[in-house]
Design an enzyme around this catalytic site. Structure first.
Site, PDB file in Angstrom:
ATOM      1  N   CYS A 184      -1.293 -34.116 -43.901  1.00  0.00           N
ATOM      2  CA  CYS A 184      -0.057 -33.691 -44.560  1.00  0.00           C
ATOM      3  C   CYS A 184       1.117 -34.548 -44.100  1.00  0.00           C
ATOM      4  O   CYS A 184       1.911 -35.028 -44.909  1.00  0.00           O
ATOM      5  CB  CYS A 184       0.198 -32.217 -44.254  1.00  0.00           C
ATOM      6  SG  CYS A 184       1.632 -31.528 -45.099  1.00  0.00           S
ATOM      7  N   CYS A 193      -2.041 -23.861 -42.897  1.00  0.00           N
ATOM      8  CA  CYS A 193      -1.136 -23.135 -43.784  1.00  0.00           C
ATOM      9  C   CYS A 193      -1.811 -22.668 -45.071  1.00  0.00           C
ATOM     10  O   CYS A 193      -1.474 -21.611 -45.598  1.00  0.00           O
ATOM     11  CB  CYS A 193       0.083 -23.994 -44.106  1.00  0.00           C
ATOM     12  SG  CYS A 193      -0.286 -25.518 -45.021  1.00  0.00           S
ATOM     13  N   MET A 243      13.140 -29.332 -44.671  1.00  0.00           N
ATOM     14  CA  MET A 243      13.269 -27.915 -44.337  1.00  0.00           C
ATOM     15  C   MET A 243      12.066 -27.142 -44.864  1.00  0.00           C
ATOM     16  O   MET A 243      11.897 -27.001 -46.071  1.00  0.00           O
ATOM     17  CB  MET A 243      14.574 -27.351 -44.912  1.00  0.00           C
ATOM     18  CG  MET A 243      15.830 -28.040 -44.393  1.00  0.00           C
ATOM     19  SD  MET A 243      17.359 -27.360 -45.094  1.00  0.00           S
ATOM     20  CE  MET A 243      17.377 -25.718 -44.341  1.00  0.00           C
ATOM     21  N   SER A 244      11.233 -26.649 -43.939  1.00  0.00           N
ATOM     22  CA  SER A 244      10.036 -25.903 -44.325  1.00  0.00           C
ATOM     23  C   SER A 244      10.293 -24.410 -44.458  1.00  0.00           C
ATOM     24  O   SER A 244       9.439 -23.670 -44.938  1.00  0.00           O
ATOM     25  CB  SER A 244       8.939 -26.122 -43.286  1.00  0.00           C
ATOM     26  OG  SER A 244       9.305 -25.509 -42.060  1.00  0.00           O
ATOM     27  N   GLY A 266      11.085 -22.686 -41.666  1.00  0.00           N
ATOM     28  CA  GLY A 266      10.870 -22.180 -40.314  1.00  0.00           C
ATOM     29  C   GLY A 266      12.070 -22.392 -39.410  1.00  0.00           C
ATOM     30  O   GLY A 266      13.075 -23.000 -39.798  1.00  0.00           O
TER      31      GLY A 266
END
Length: 388
Positions: free
Chosen positions: A124, A220, A31-32, A34
Site C-alpha cells: 500500500c 485494514c 489524512m487517513s 486516524g
C-alpha cells in the site's frame, strides 16, 4: 506560559524542523482519519504552512465500514473530513478503490496462492500512497507531502536518509523500506521524534476530536482478522485440498488449501507424529504443505526480489559485490540480525552471520546500517531461502 502551551509550541516547532521548508510553503498532508495523520496536519497548519488534506478511499465493503481500528473507509473518511474542517484546511477525498483492489488486495491473494506470506501494508505504501498520491500532491503544487508515519527523514552527505523512529515501539521503517530516494526527497515525517503518548497529548491540547481514537489494527481490508475470507472470495481455487507431507516423504494428512498455511506455522496442522511439527515449505504448484521439525526452519540466507536501495553504494548489486555488512530484519516484529550482502546466481542475497528460524518467502527483508543502526539502507521481498 502554561506547560500545555509550551508543549504545543515545541511540537509545532519540531514539525517545522521536520518539514524544513519556509513558512507559507504548500504541503499536502495525507489524512487517513486516524490520530497520527490528523495531528500531523494540525501541527503543520499551526506551523504556518499552506496545508491541503488529502484522504484516500481505498475500500468500502460492509464489514470494513463498521470495523474498529480500520482506516481509509467509512467512518475514517468522515473523521478526516471533520478534522480538516476543525483545523481550517481544504480537504479532498480521492477514490482509489480500484487501484487498491488491483495493487494491494489482489496481490495479497495471489501471494498466498504462490505459497508466500505477504505484507500488504508495504504494498500500500509502495503503490497507492507513495507513488500515486505523491503525483497528486505535485499536481496540487505542493513542495512536500507529509504523513503520520513513525520514521525519520534526516539529511546525510548524499541526500535524505530514512531512519527509524525515535520511539522503537512505534517504528514503522520496516513497512517503508521500499521508499525510493526520489520519494524521500519529497516526503516529510513530522512525528518521527515523538512517542505515541505525546502525539495523543498534542491531539488533546490542539482540541482534536480524534485524540482518543483507537489505533489501526491488523490488515485494514481483512474483516475480523480472517484473511482467508478475502482470499476465498477472490481466489476460490486456493481452497483446493492437498497433502500434508513430512520432509522424509511420508504423507501425514490432508489440508483444505495452501492459502491456510504460512512458513513457520505450528498450530492447526491437525497431524500428529509425536514431536512438534512446523510448516517448512509450501509447494503451491503441487498443493503440498511440507512439514518438519523446528530445526528444519533454520536458514543461512535469503534471495531478494523487488529491491530498493538507499545506501551509499550506487546500487544494491554493487553493495552485494562488495559484501558489505548489514543488519537484516526479516519480520516486522523481529530484531535486525547481523548479516552480509552477497550475489547468489546474480541476484541480491543476504547471508546471516548465524542461521535464523522462520524466514518466509513474501515477507520483507529490511536492511540497516551496522555503523548507524537507525539508518535504513533499503531491502527487498524474500523470494526464497537457502541452507549452507
Amino acid at each position: 506560559m502554561s506547560a500545555s502551551v509550551l508543549f504545543a509550541d515545541q511540537a509545532v516547532e519540531a514539525a517545522r524542523v521536520a518539514v524544513g521548508l519556509p513558512v507559507g510553503a504548500r504541503v499536502v498532508a495525507a489524512m487517513s482519519g486516524g490520530v497520527d495523520s490528523t495531528v500531523t496536519a494540525a501541527l503543520l497548519a499551526r506551523a504556518g504552512y499552506d496545508v491541503i488534506g488529502v484522504t484516500l478511499q481505498l475500500y468500502d465493503h460492509g464489514a470494513a465500514i463498521q470495523k474498529k481500528g480500520a482506516c481509509c473507509a467509512g467512518q475514517d473518511i468522515h473523521d478526516a473530513r471533520s478534522a480538516a474542517d476543525a483545523i481550517g484546511i481544504p480537504h479532498y477525498v480521492l477514490d482509489y478503490e480500484s487501484r487498491f483492489k488491483e495493487q494491494v488486495i489482489e496481490e495479497f491473494a495471489d501471494a498466498y496462492l504462490r505459497g508466500e506470506t505477504p505484507v500488504p501494508c508495504i504494498r500500500c505504501n509502495q503503490t497507492v500512497k507513495f507513488r500515486d498520491l505523491l503525483d497528486v500532491a505535485r499536481d496540487l503544487g505542493a513542495e512536500a507531502m507529509a504523513t503520520g508515519h513513525y520514521v525519520r527523514r534526516e539529511m546525510g552527505p548524499s541526500g535524505a536518509q530514512l531512519r527509524r523512529a525515535a520511539d522503537p515501539a512505534r517504528d514503522q521503517s520496516y513497512f517503508l523500506f521500499a521508499t525510493t530516494a526520489e520519494q524521500l526527497d519529497y516526503l516529510r515525517f513530522p512525528l518521527g521524534d515523538l512517542p505515541k503518548s505525546e502525539v495523543r497529548r498534542a491531539a488533546a491540547e490542539l482540541g482534536l476530536a480524534i485524540a482518543e481514537k483507537p489505533d489501526s489494527q491488523d490488515i485494514c481490508f481483512v474483516p475480523e482478522g480472517r484473511y482467508t475470507t478475502v482470499i476465498d472470495r477472490l481466489r476460490p481455487h486456493g481452497a483446493e485440498p492437498g497433502d500434508i507431507v513430512h520432509l522424509d516423504g511420508r504423507v501425514l494428512g490432508r489440508h483444505e488449501g495452501v492459502t491456510r498455511y504460512t512458513v513457520g506455522q505450528r498450530r492447526g496442522l491437525n497431524v500428529a507424529v509425536g514431536d512438534p511439527l512446523f510448516v517448512v515449505k509450501i509447494d503451491a504448484d503441487s498443493r503440498r504443505v511440507i512439514v518438519g521439525p523446528r530445526e528444519a526452519l533454520l536458514t543461512v540466507g535469503c534471495v531478494l526480489k523487488e529491491t530498493n536501495w538507499l545506501g551509499d553504494q550506487a546500487t544494491i548489486e554493487a553493495a552485494c559485490e562488495a559484501g558489505i555488512a548489514v543488519l537484516a530484519r526479516v519480520r516486522s516484529t523481529a530484531e535486525p540480525l547481523p548479516a552480509k550482502l552477497a550475489l547468489r546466481d546474480g541476484a541480491p542475497a543476504v547471508v546471516f552471520d548465524a542461521p535464523e528460524h522462520g524466514v518466509s518467502p513474501g515477507q520483507a527483508c529490511v536492511l540497516y546500517d551496522p555503523a548507524l543502526p537507525e539508518r535504513v539502507l533499503g531491502g527487498g521481498f524474500i523470494e526464497k531461502t537457502f541452507g549452507g
